[in-house]
Motif scaffolding. Structure first.
Motif: not given
Length: 322
Positions: A11-17, A22-32, A187-188
């Motif tokens: 799960v990716v987070f950005m600490l802005c200033l 938090p950013l949106m969680a990264a999309p899953l690497d799925e076939a669908l 989408l995460g």
């Protein structure tokens, strides 16, 4: 400075200033993959197509519109085993949903045309559906000033059969149902699933359902024989012409009982199931798939988990859940 941190769970987070946004969680690497957003198409053509979708003058006796069988408030189908044609008689094959149909690689159960325009062309002249002809349709629409003006706004050459088909197809391309709980999961947002739904998705993959129900539409992108692991039609009894599937087109024995794999999107809202409407419930449909397509005998728990997952595939239309 912005600092990007990735936790061990991906799960990716950005600490802005330094504010910790938090950013949106990264999309899953799925076939669908999740459905795309509804496309932005020519508004004049979309609106004209919407009017034509609800226009009974497309049928020979002004009794039937596209919306008669593809009810958008009912999952894009009509909840009947077989829709009623212009003559009051049932058609010979179950009506599929119009939602997300633009994402299918072919149209109709037997995949006999490639485009929505060609599908519309055939439905209007079908002797068991709308029973009309395109010359009559064009004459009927051309006689109405409102349609004359609407076509002139959308098409330089006005009311033609090709323009009617294109306007309807343009509208149908907007009939996507994004933002299902499964889309959000992909989408995460994995917390949106219960543990049972996560197990159900895993069982869906483990048992091999995903081998045919694949792609962005979770189906609709390949042909498959109905009865790979057993003779479904012998067990059901009394075959009819529509059971032949692609064989009706190709006369190739390999295509007997071969159909386009249906999309599973919004499947909980589109009973009854299969081309012959033989499964009245999702539970019955899952049983048939296990027996005749997979040749497996799963536990009741596994079937229940898969059904819970399938219910997460219902998306939204016009901002409301189906």
């Amino acid at each position: 400075m912005n600092e990007v941190l990735t936790c061990r769970f991906g799960v990716v987070f950005m600490l802005c200033l330094g504010l910790g946004m938090p950013l949106m969680a990264a999309p899953l690497d799925e076939a669908l993959k999740p459905l795309p957003a509804v496309p932005m198409l020519d508004p004049a053509k979309v609106e004209l197509g919407r009017q034509l979708f609800n226009e009974p003058r497309l049928s020979v006796n002004n009794t039937l519109s596209c919306a008669s069988c593809h009810r958008l408030e009912s999952g894009g189908a009509d909840n009947k085993p077989f829709s009623i044609g212009f003559d009051g008689k049932p058609v010979d094959i179950n009506t599929p949903s119009v939602f997300n149909a633009s994402l299918n690689f072919k149209q109709f159960w037997n995949g006999r045309v490639d485009t929505l325009e060609a599908q519309i062309q055939q439905v209007v002249i079908s002797p068991v559906e709308m029973g009309s002809d395109w010359k009559t349709v064009v004459q009927n629409l051309s006689s109405l000033p409102a349609y004359q003006a609407a076509f002139q706004r959308a098409y330089p050459d006005g009311v033609t059969a090709a323009n009617v088909q294109n306007a309807l197809a343009t509208y149908e391309r907007t009939l996507l149902t994004p933002n299902s709980r499964f889309d959000q999961y992909l989408l995460g947002n994995t917390d949106i699933f219960t543990i049972q739904e996560k197990y159900g998705y895993q069982r869906f993959k483990d048992y091999g359902c995903i081998a045919c129900h694949q792609g962005i539409n979770i189906g609709g992108n390949m042909f498959q024989k109905f009865g790979v692991m057993g003779d479904y039609f012998k067990a059901r009894g009394k075959t009819v012409e529509s059971d032949l599937g692609r064989y009706l087109l190709t006369q190739d024995e390999e295509d007997r009982h071969v159909f386009k794999v249906p999309s599973l999107r919004n499947v909980a809202a589109t009973a009854p199931y299969f081309h012959d409407a033989s499964a009245k419930t999702l539970e019955e449909a899952v049983d048939v798939m296990f027996k005749y397509q997979l040749g497996r005998n799963p536990s009741q728990e596994d079937k229940d988990l898969i059904i819970q997952f399938l219910k997460t595939l219902s998306g939204e239309w016009a901002g409301k859940p189906l």
